[in-house]
Design a protein around this motif. Structure first.
Motif, PDB file in Angstrom:
ATOM      1  N   MET A 102       3.486   1.181   8.304  1.00 20.97           N
ATOM      2  CA  MET A 102       4.540   0.864   7.352  1.00 20.97           C
ATOM      3  C   MET A 102       5.863   0.637   8.077  1.00 20.97           C
ATOM      4  SD  MET A 102       3.092   0.647   4.431  1.00 20.97           S
ATOM      5  CE  MET A 102       1.675   0.007   5.340  1.00 20.97           C
TER       6      MET A 102
ATOM      7  N   ASN B  46       1.038  -8.418   4.464  1.00 19.39           N
ATOM      8  CA  ASN B  46      -0.274  -7.986   4.942  1.00 19.39           C
ATOM      9  C   ASN B  46      -1.177  -9.198   4.721  1.00 19.39           C
ATOM     10  OD1 ASN B  46      -2.756  -6.843   5.486  1.00 19.39           O
ATOM     11  ND2 ASN B  46      -2.386  -4.989   4.290  1.00 19.39           N
TER      12      ASN B  46
ATOM     13  N   THR C 170      -0.530  -4.222  -3.145  1.00 18.36           N
ATOM     14  CA  THR C 170       0.028  -3.415  -2.061  1.00 18.36           C
ATOM     15  C   THR C 170      -0.084  -1.931  -2.435  1.00 18.36           C
ATOM     16  OG1 THR C 170       2.201  -3.848  -3.031  1.00 18.36           O
ATOM     17  CG2 THR C 170       1.561  -5.155  -1.113  1.00 18.36           C
TER      18      THR C 170
ATOM     19  N   GLU D 103       3.544   0.734   0.709  1.00 22.27           N
ATOM     20  CA  GLU D 103       3.314  -0.628   1.205  1.00 22.27           C
ATOM     21  C   GLU D 103       4.087  -1.658   0.387  1.00 22.27           C
ATOM     22  OE1 GLU D 103      -0.414  -3.609   2.437  1.00 22.27           O
ATOM     23  OE2 GLU D 103      -0.764  -1.930   1.075  1.00 22.27           O
TER      24      GLU D 103
END
Length: 258
Positions: A52, A94, A113, A119
């Motif tokens: 993160m 991501n 997420t 996230e």
């Protein structure tokens, strides 16, 4: 004769926030893979672990890893799937890349997420589902937490294979096992899940459980240790089962609002 698809699942420990070292590890693993493989699946954020703090990594490492995937795909004449932390337009994603042997690629940004880890505060969520055509198969690649949301994965495109790349922690691995099997059954498709193994930089433990399930939810391969798993997917199995049982013809009709 209907095409079979030979796949390799790379269940591996990941080095924390170290793209170069991870690329070196996966280069060695890929070089050891059987030569008849058509598709290699790597875990979520395979170059860094589930960090993160992507600001700890040089922005150029995203492009470097994509270039590495392209080189590996071409050199080994194989398609490769995996997700990485990727920065674009001052935002982090991501992002999953599906890389073809011919140098082309497609990408998918994780829709769901993982709010429990924050996230959603670091990575921008995607809104577009990806369906990839490869060797006569339609493939839907998704990422980790997406597994908990069956509506997003619903097989309205008549895809053949559902793929999840993940960093799914050991305490909740029963959910991973159960939901992979459920996604295969409800979508009448092969379902592939590739998870990492070992401890990450924050002390979270991952126990693997990478697996492949067939159209009826039968487990074809499974592992809880660091290794490469192999499976052969058969288009005849998909077509014959769907033609016999026809469950997808009774699926609910809907349009998913973004």
């Amino acid at each position: 004769m209907v095409q079979q698809l030979n796949i390799a699942l790379v269940q591996s420990h990941l080095l924390w926030e170290n793209p170069q070292a991870n690329r070196e590890v996966f280069s060695k693993k890929i070089s050891s893979i059987q030569k008849n493989v058509d598709l290699i699946v790597l875990p979520e954020m395979f170059s860094t672990g589930f960090t993160m703090s992507p600001e700890n990594i040089k922005v150029s490492e995203g492009e470097n890893t994509v270039k590495w995937m392209l080189q590996q795909a071409k050199m080994n004449d194989v398609a490769i799937i995996g997700s990485i932390a990727f920065k674009e337009n001052n935002r982090y994603f991501n992002r999953l890349f599906f890389v073809y042997p011919n140098g082309e690629y497609k990408s998918y940004d994780k829709k769901h997420t993982f709010t429990l880890a924050g996230e959603d505060k670091v990575y921008r969520a995607g809104n577009n589902k990806l369906i990839v055509d490869y060797n006569g198969y339609k493939i839907c690649p998704l990422i980790c937490y997406d597994l908990r949301f069956p509506v997003w994965a619903r097989n309205v495109e008549d895809y053949d294979i559902l793929v999840y790349v993940a960093n799914w922690p050991k305490p909740r691995v029963t959910a991973w096992d159960t939901l992979l099997k459920a996604r295969a059954i409800e979508n009448m498709c092969y379902c592939i899940g590739v998870n990492r193994i070992g401890l990450d930089g924050l002390g979270y433990e991952y126990s693997g459980h990478s697996a492949v399930y067939d159209v009826l939810g039968n487990q074809m391969v499974y592992s809880d240790k660091e290794e490469i798993l192999y499976a052969v997917l058969d288009k005849d199995h998909i077509d014959s089962t769907r033609n016999k049982l026809k469950f997808l013809q009774d699926r609910d009709q809907f349009n998913l609002s973004q």
